[in-house]
Write an enzyme that holds these catalytic residues in place. Structure first.
Site, PDB file in Angstrom:
ATOM      1  N   GLY A 126      60.497  34.510  94.142  1.00 40.10           N
ATOM      2  CA  GLY A 126      59.415  35.167  94.878  1.00 40.10           C
ATOM      3  C   GLY A 126      58.223  35.407  93.956  1.00 40.10           C
ATOM      4  CD  GLU A 215      72.889  52.657  67.685  1.00 41.57           C
ATOM      5  OE1 GLU A 215      73.341  52.108  68.688  1.00 41.57           O
ATOM      6  OE2 GLU A 215      71.665  52.746  67.450  1.00 41.57           O
ATOM      7  CB  VAL A 249      71.765  43.794  62.707  1.00 52.83           C
ATOM      8  CG1 VAL A 249      71.976  42.294  62.596  1.00 52.83           C
ATOM      9  CG2 VAL A 249      73.074  44.498  63.060  1.00 52.83           C
ATOM     10  CB  VAL A 281      69.570  45.911  70.976  1.00 43.76           C
ATOM     11  CG1 VAL A 281      70.489  45.697  69.793  1.00 43.76           C
ATOM     12  CG2 VAL A 281      68.936  44.592  71.417  1.00 43.76           C
ATOM     13  CB  ALA A 331      73.455  50.534  89.998  1.00 43.88           C
ATOM     14  CG  HIS A 455      96.737  74.773  90.706  1.00 42.34           C
ATOM     15  ND1 HIS A 455      96.346  74.671  89.390  1.00 42.34           N
ATOM     16  CD2 HIS A 455      98.089  74.933  90.706  1.00 42.34           C
ATOM     17  CE1 HIS A 455      97.426  74.787  88.621  1.00 42.34           C
ATOM     18  NE2 HIS A 455      98.495  74.942  89.389  1.00 42.34           N
TER      19      HIS A 455
END
Ligand code: FAD
Length: 479
Positions: A126, A215, A249, A281, A331, A455
């Protein structure tokens, strides 16, 4: 290339992921004529609605997390229940076929929902033309032009690729590739110990991979409440996830069947050899080839489509929802925005309460939260109370043999307003619904204290955490 007739729709949705397809359905429910365009292509070349979430994100990852958690628990926890298994094994083909079947059922379900609601589906690319015309180019080059009274952009996001670790889709993969492995890598590197990295790392670690997560940040899960993140890290460490914070990294090189990853930390340069490398990442908004010249939808400096609180863009009758706009890339956040816009277009009331959007990390134990973390509340200068309750004192958790974790609840010290709820523990993703409801209804801590909880259930830990905020927990030593 063949030009087709022009068709007129009240609403044209570009993108059929969890933001776009519910928008299309709700708009049709509101009596509007609706088209939904999607260009998704699976790795086998098939097309499908459902976007990242159904095809390569939420759904396949949760299917694999379920299978691998069962395997892990059978291997490590069944014994204590008196259940012995002599030949425990995992068949990766079966596990992957189950995942594919679930994805197919759900994506096929969207087409059925479109049919029953009268949404016209278009499979193809589209592109917005001037004056709210939308061009659709199908895979065979056929072009249709749709005249839209309203356009909803729901084109989502794509993984960020690092120039120093380019995807080859075999050894260096993105999150989608990591859901498709046909065998368990002996060693697995993950760049990024965020939500997606942790979930995918957990999947393969539970099946025996040695997982090292690199990280760059010094803080683990900075968006999660500090106390909860600290607890979670302890659990993950015990499971064998090797999470190396402050590890930047600098390169990833394919050497035959392996990848050599180089990274810097406080001790200097390091290198790591892995069989597979997942790069997780983050994701970036996707608007490639979306706007024809002359269609000047405002984007921010990161490429997100700029919208107001009602998801209205800089162009009249053009809206944008989901990952392609600001806010958490979730989402259900996109779905709420899509439904809101479809209602607003129909002249109905619509809004999204961004303060009551839950987040869940589907590790074991799960992590979930809604509202503000303790440090966010502290920053506001507002006086606050904290109540915590450990699952180790919860009868249901004991029966389930899943006593790791806690519920933490934060309320305002003066008016008792519920400000945030944070959970690490079994079923945390389900438990958070109570807290979302409470925040949506502006509940106080006392409201939660006075609600009767069945419970024995894990929900009693939320009840007890609310009581603990006032030093009144029944099953804990209150200070
Ligand atoms: P997408 O789902 O990305 O859909 C956009 C669609 O638009 C795609 O189908 C794309 O093909 C189509 N499109 C794009 N441009 C065009 C165009 N020009 N023409 C036609 N079609 C176009 N979120 C959660 O809430 N819970 C989870 O558990 C969760 N797990 C995840 C796990 C993984 C591994 C990943 C990667 C993500 C996960 N997410 C999760 C995030 C979630 O998938 C996204 O937030 C969500 O899919 C965003 O929805 P969307 O509709 O905005 O975009």
């Amino acid at each position: 290339m063949k030009k087709m007739d022009k068709k007129v729709f009240d609403v044209v949705v570009v993108g059929g992921g969890p933001a776009g397809y519910p928008a299309a359905i709700r708009a049709a429910q509101n009596g509007l004529s609706v088209a939904c365009i999607d260009e998704w292509k699976n790795r086998d070349g098939s097309s499908a609605f459902g976007g990242t979430c159904l095809n390569a994100g939420c759904i396949p990852s949760k299917a694999l997390l379920e299978s691998t958690e069962l395997y892990y628990r059978a291997a490590s926890e069944f014994k204590v229940h008196g259940i012995g298994i002599s030949d425990l094994a995992i068949d990766i083909d079966t596990m992957q076929s189950r995942k594919k079947k679930i994805v197919k059922q759900l994506t096929g379900g969207i087409e059925a929902l479109f049919k029953s609601n009268g949404v016209t589906p278009f499979k193809g690319h589209g592109r917005l033309l001037p004056e709210n015309h939308v061009e659709v180019t199908s895979a065979d080059g056929q072009i249709s032009v749709l005249i839209a009274k309203n356009v909803i952009i729901a084109t989502g996001s794509i993984p960020i690729e690092l120039p120093i670790a380019r995807f080859d889709n075999q050894l260096i993969v993105d999150s989608w590739g990591a859901l498709e492995f046909d065998s368990v890598p002996k060693t697995l590197g993950v760049i990024g110990a965020g939500v997606i990295g942790l979930e995918l790392g957990s999947v393969w670690q539970r099946l025996g991979a040695r997982v090292v997560m690199l990280e760059a940040l010094d803080e683990f899960l900075p968006m999660v409440d500090g106390q909860i993140a600290k607890e979670a890290r302890r659990f993950f460490k015990r499971q064998g996830l090797d999470i190396r914070l402050g590890s930047k990294v600098s390169g990833a090189k394919i050497n035959g069947d392996a990848v050599t990853v180089t990274y810097e930390d406080v001790n200097g340069s390091n290198s790591l050899e892995v069989d597979k490398l997942i790069v997780c990442v983050g994701r970036k908004p996707f608007t490639n080839e979306l706007f024809a010249p002359g269609v000047n939808v405002a984007l921010d400096d990161k490429g997100f489509v700029e919208v107001d609180e009602h998801c209205s863009t800089s162009l009249p009758q053009v809206w944008a929802v989901g990952d392609v706009v600001r806010g958490p890339m979730l989402a259900h956040k996109g779905t709420e925005e899509g439904v809101m816009v479809a209602d607003l277009i129909a002249g109905k009331v619509g809004e999204v309460n961004y303060d009551a959007i839950p987040s869940v990390i589907y590790t074991a134990p799960e992590i979930s939260w809604v509202g503000k973390t303790e440090s966010e509340v502290k920053e506001t200068g507002r006086p606050y109370k904290v109540g915590t309750f450990s699952f180790s004192a919860n009868g249901r958790a004991k029966g389930m043999e899943q006593t790791e974790g806690l519920v933490k609840l934060i309320t305002d010290k003066s008016d008792d307003e519920l400000l945030g709820v944070h959970i690490v523990g079994a079923m945390a993703g389900e438990l958070i619904a109570e807290a979302v409801l409470a925040i949506e209804f502006s509940a106080s801590g006392e409201d939660l204290q006075r609600i009767c909880h069945a419970h024995p259930t894990l929900t009693e830990a939320i009840h007890e955490a609310a009581l603990a905020a006032d030093g009144r927990a029944i099953h804990a030593i209150n200070r």
